[in-house]
Design an enzyme around this catalytic site. Structure first.
Site, PDB file in Angstrom:
ATOM      1  N   HIS A 111      35.428  24.780-118.453  1.00  0.00           N
ATOM      2  CA  HIS A 111      35.078  24.579-117.041  1.00  0.00           C
ATOM      3  C   HIS A 111      36.409  24.287-116.359  1.00  0.00           C
ATOM      4  CE1 HIS A 111      33.502  23.225-113.275  1.00  0.00           C
ATOM      5  NE2 HIS A 111      33.958  22.005-113.449  1.00  0.00           N
ATOM      6  N   ASP A 125      27.170   1.571-111.294  1.00  0.00           N
ATOM      7  CA  ASP A 125      28.518   1.878-110.808  1.00  0.00           C
ATOM      8  C   ASP A 125      29.349   0.603-110.896  1.00  0.00           C
ATOM      9  OD1 ASP A 125      29.635   4.369-108.794  1.00  0.00           O
ATOM     10  OD2 ASP A 125      30.782   2.491-108.781  1.00  0.00           O
ATOM     11  N   ARG A 138      41.868  19.666-113.006  1.00  0.00           N
ATOM     12  CA  ARG A 138      40.893  18.780-113.666  1.00  0.00           C
ATOM     13  C   ARG A 138      41.531  18.145-114.892  1.00  0.00           C
ATOM     14  NH1 ARG A 138      38.034  23.606-112.417  1.00  0.00           N
ATOM     15  NH2 ARG A 138      36.391  23.318-110.875  1.00  0.00           N
TER      16      ARG A 138
HETATM   17  P1  NAD Z   1      33.231   9.875-106.388  1.00  0.00           P
HETATM   18  O1  NAD Z   1      34.561   9.243-106.209  1.00  0.00           O
HETATM   19  O2  NAD Z   1      32.405  10.191-105.184  1.00  0.00           O
HETATM   20  O3  NAD Z   1      32.328   8.974-107.353  1.00  0.00           O
HETATM   21  C1  NAD Z   1      32.786   8.456-108.554  1.00  0.00           C
HETATM   22  C2  NAD Z   1      32.092   7.129-108.772  1.00  0.00           C
HETATM   23  O4  NAD Z   1      32.475   6.650-110.072  1.00  0.00           O
HETATM   24  C3  NAD Z   1      32.485   6.051-107.743  1.00  0.00           C
HETATM   25  O5  NAD Z   1      31.330   5.545-107.118  1.00  0.00           O
HETATM   26  C4  NAD Z   1      33.215   5.003-108.584  1.00  0.00           C
HETATM   27  O6  NAD Z   1      33.014   3.678-108.125  1.00  0.00           O
HETATM   28  C5  NAD Z   1      32.577   5.235-109.966  1.00  0.00           C
HETATM   29  N1  NAD Z   1      33.383   4.701-111.054  1.00  0.00           N
HETATM   30  C6  NAD Z   1      34.738   4.764-111.207  1.00  0.00           C
HETATM   31  N2  NAD Z   1      35.090   4.100-112.320  1.00  0.00           N
HETATM   32  C7  NAD Z   1      33.949   3.626-112.888  1.00  0.00           C
HETATM   33  C8  NAD Z   1      33.686   2.857-114.053  1.00  0.00           C
HETATM   34  N3  NAD Z   1      34.663   2.455-114.867  1.00  0.00           N
HETATM   35  N4  NAD Z   1      32.411   2.538-114.315  1.00  0.00           N
HETATM   36  C9  NAD Z   1      31.399   2.930-113.494  1.00  0.00           C
HETATM   37  N5  NAD Z   1      31.596   3.656-112.379  1.00  0.00           N
HETATM   38  C10 NAD Z   1      32.862   3.999-112.077  1.00  0.00           C
HETATM   39  O7  NAD Z   1      33.500  11.188-107.256  1.00  0.00           O
HETATM   40  P2  NAD Z   1      32.523  12.433-107.451  1.00  0.00           P
HETATM   41  O8  NAD Z   1      32.872  13.469-106.440  1.00  0.00           O
HETATM   42  O9  NAD Z   1      31.138  11.943-107.550  1.00  0.00           O
HETATM   43  O10 NAD Z   1      33.041  13.000-108.864  1.00  0.00           O
HETATM   44  C11 NAD Z   1      32.819  12.257-110.033  1.00  0.00           C
HETATM   45  C12 NAD Z   1      33.282  13.012-111.276  1.00  0.00           C
HETATM   46  O11 NAD Z   1      32.552  14.230-111.394  1.00  0.00           O
HETATM   47  C13 NAD Z   1      34.762  13.405-111.279  1.00  0.00           C
HETATM   48  O12 NAD Z   1      35.253  13.314-112.603  1.00  0.00           O
HETATM   49  C14 NAD Z   1      34.723  14.861-110.846  1.00  0.00           C
HETATM   50  O13 NAD Z   1      35.867  15.584-111.267  1.00  0.00           O
HETATM   51  C15 NAD Z   1      33.480  15.280-111.585  1.00  0.00           C
HETATM   52  N6  NAD Z   1      32.888  16.535-111.122  1.00  0.00           N
HETATM   53  C16 NAD Z   1      32.527  17.410-112.084  1.00  0.00           C
HETATM   54  C17 NAD Z   1      31.978  18.631-111.730  1.00  0.00           C
HETATM   55  C18 NAD Z   1      31.610  19.605-112.833  1.00  0.00           C
HETATM   56  O14 NAD Z   1      31.312  20.762-112.571  1.00  0.00           O
HETATM   57  N7  NAD Z   1      31.607  19.168-114.089  1.00  0.00           N
HETATM   58  C19 NAD Z   1      31.785  18.950-110.373  1.00  0.00           C
HETATM   59  C20 NAD Z   1      32.135  18.004-109.403  1.00  0.00           C
HETATM   60  C21 NAD Z   1      32.693  16.785-109.795  1.00  0.00           C
END
Ligand code: NAD
Length: 319
Positions: free
Chosen positions: A178, A37, A91
């Site tokens: 999605h 991260d 999204r």
């Molecule tokens: P979150 O904010 O809890 O976690 C995201 C993490 O990414 C954080 O810890 C942040 O520090 C890290 N991050 C940000 N920029 C970064 C970089 N350049 N390099 C490395 N790490 C980095 O968010 P979340 O709830 O875990 O969601 C994360 C992603 O998953 C989002 O894009 C969300 O829309 C997506 N998501 C997708 C689905 C799906 O069905 N595909 C479902 C839920 C969430």
């Protein structure tokens, strides 16, 4: 004696990433998990907390922090880095930032010599998966977007509630984006082998008039319903992601609707979208081309047009 370790890297140790890691260790899926991260303290905190579970689990998994250079011999990299949509955003509104973040992750991972599978979770997942395909240079079967895997699970839940059966006894897919434009090919929904349409027909007295369009809308909206109550979603997507990982690592030939590149299937080219796929140790082994009715095909193509519109914008930037 040296045995090959099975390794998974999770980039993004936020809610989705850490829940995925938790599901992996509770199911004992692999030997090692690297948590990466941009927020190194966050990743380390998750690693500590996850390691403190091991005593009470069925097997020992080595959970450590990692770097992109460490991904060289990793089997699967799961990308969950990114920002969940802010209130009022879709999204698709998160695309530009998400693409920038993913680029900063994929380039150094490829530079490390990584040649495994990318599972993309970051939204908008279909477009980001396509972007990763373009910038990574890996074969298309190596790039898997979680796509409509989680929506299909939600759809099965709605049907299960309606007719009071276990969701796992239902065959049903949500397909396309999605996102809001996803569609359901009702002609392929079956319960214990019986067509859902026939079940509705045979049980009019019990079920009354079931609004299928509303069920599709509810499925597409389900993530938002969770989001409105708890600010984000993570258990269901983590469960779907781990199912995809297991299908690859255990060579399961399991059919899961994921986002993959269409090259002529359903008459579409050069677009990532959610379709049922056979997953095994080759990643996306096959795309299932189910026969859609004219109405279903039109809805599927409308959804694809939305994905394509946004994909074109972002792909242009790397040309
Ligand atoms: P979150 O904010 O809890 O976690 C995201 C993490 O990414 C954080 O810890 C942040 O520090 C890290 N991050 C940000 N920029 C970064 C970089 N350049 N390099 C490395 N790490 C980095 O968010 P979340 O709830 O875990 O969601 C994360 C992603 O998953 C989002 O894009 C969300 O829309 C997506 N998501 C997708 C689905 C799906 O069905 N595909 C479902 C839920 C969430």
């Amino acid at each position: 004696m040296a045995l090959d370790k099975s390794k998974i890297a999770i980039v993004g140790a936020g809610l989705v990433g850490s829940t995925t890691a938790f599901s992996l260790i509770t199911q004992g899926v692999c030997d090692e998990i690297l948590m990466i991260d941009i927020n190194k303290e966050r990743a380390y905190g998750e690693v500590m907390d996850l390691n403190h579970c091991i005593e009470y689990l069925n097997r020992n998994t080595n959970v450590i922090t990692g770097t992109y250079e460490n991904c060289k011999d990793v089997d699967i990299v799961v990308i969950t880095a990114g920002l969940p949509p802010k209130p009022g955003q879709t999204r698709l509104d998160t695309l530009d930032l998400s693409a920038q973040i993913v680029e900063s992750i994929v380039n150094p991972i490829i530079k490390s010599g990584f040649n495994g599978y990318f599972i993309i979770v970051s939204n908008p997942v279909d477009i980001i998966a396509h972007y990763v395909y373009k910038i990574s240079g890996l074969p298309k079967n190596h790039i898997i977007g979680t796509g409509t895997s989680v929506d299909s699970a939600r759809l099965k839940n709605f049907i299960a509630d309606l007719i009071n059966v276990d969701p796992r006894s239902i065959q049903a897919y949500s397909m396309g984006e999605h996102g809001d434009s996803q569609m359901v090919p009702w002609s392929h929904v079956t319960v214990g082998g019986k067509s859902f349409n026939t079940i509705l027909e045979d049980n009019k007295n019990l079920l009354g008039k079931v609004d299928l369009d509303k069920l599709v809308l509810d499925t597409a909206r389900a993530g938002w319903e969770v989001y409105d109550r708890k600010g984000t979603t993570y258990y269901a997507i983590a469960a779907a992601t781990v199912a995809i990982i297991k299908a690859i690592m255990y060579n399961e030939n399991k059919i899961i609707p994921v986002s993959t590149l269409l090259e002529g299937e359903y008459g579409e080219y050069d677009v990532f979208c959610g379709v049922p796929c056979v997953l095994n140790s080759e990643g996306v082994k096959d795309i299932l081309e189910i026969h859609l009715t004219d109405d279903e095909l039109n809805k599927f193509k409308s959804s694809i047009n939305i994905i394509r519109e946004y994909t074109d914008k972002i792909i242009k930037k790397i040309k």
